[in-house]
Design a protein around this motif. Structure first.
Motif, short mmCIF file in Angstrom:
data_model
loop_
_atom_site.label_atom_id
_atom_site.label_comp_id
_atom_site.label_asym_id
_atom_site.label_seq_id
_atom_site.Cartn_x
_atom_site.Cartn_y
_atom_site.Cartn_z
N VAL A 1 32.18 61.15 42.97
CA VAL A 1 33.81 60.65 43.09
C VAL A 1 33.89 62.38 43.39
O VAL A 1 33.32 63.18 42.47
CB VAL A 1 34.70 59.74 42.70
N ASP B 1 36.13 53.83 43.40
CA ASP B 1 36.63 54.80 44.27
C ASP B 1 37.29 55.55 44.40
O ASP B 1 38.18 55.44 43.12
CB ASP B 1 36.05 53.63 45.45
N LYS B 2 37.58 56.18 45.70
CA LYS B 2 39.07 56.86 45.95
C LYS B 2 40.44 56.03 45.79
O LYS B 2 41.29 56.34 45.84
CB LYS B 2 38.91 57.23 47.53
#
Length: 178
Positions: free
Chosen positions: A87, A125-126
């Protein structure tokens, strides 16, 4: 060396969670309305539902454009997290802060779930999310929890209750396996 450092950080974080409860929050845009609460319908009525009003922190979501994270964007911890989870540094900075504070939200949810709780996980994740796996008699639902502890005050951690009856399995990294 980086893998060993991240493995050690993960073990430390998990140990801290076990001792103090999970307290993480996830990056979200500034919110002006109440946190989202949803409950999914199932073919058989659930015997147990989470009362999100008992979980709520009464904290307002922070403005992320000028949020003061406890980790600098270019710190070694942030860079290692970004590399390990693939990320960007801003997401790593946010997720690292939220993950270390997630026990706050998890412990409040577990107060209501007791024996129906099976396992939980944080996505990397984001859009970091706390996913809580329960027995099938719990109603599926979700809630945007706003962290209140000073470490991550105002950051939002989405929580999703998944009544799939699955216990999570801890993955062992190669260098930690005996």
């Amino acid at each position: 060396m980086v893998k060993r450092l991240i493995s050690m950080m993960m073990i430390t974080t998990v140990s801290m969670w076990a001792l103090t409860g999970c307290d993480n929050s996830a990056e979200t845009t500034e919110q002006t309305s109440q946190p989202a609460v949803t409950t999914a319908e199932t073919s058989t009525p659930a015997a147990h539902t989470v009362d999100w009003s008992l979980v709520a922190s009464d904290e307002k979501p922070a403005n992320l454009t000028d949020y003061k994270y406890p980790f600098t964007l270019d710190s070694q911890n942030v860079r290692d997290y970004a590399e390990y989870f693939d990320v960007d540094n801003a997401t790593a900075q946010h997720n690292l802060t939220v993950s270390m504070a997630s026990n706050e939200a998890l412990s409040k949810a577990l107060d209501q779930l007791s024996e129906t709780y099976l396992s939980h996980e944080l996505t990397d994740d984001k859009d970091m999310t706390l996913i809580i796996h329960t027995t099938p008699e719990v109603a599926a639902s979700s809630y945007d929890y706003v962290l209140s502890d000073d470490f991550a005050k105002g950051l939002v951690l989405p929580i999703v209750i998944v009544p799939d009856g699955k216990k999570g399995e801890v993955e062992v990294h190669g260098e930690m396996a005996e």
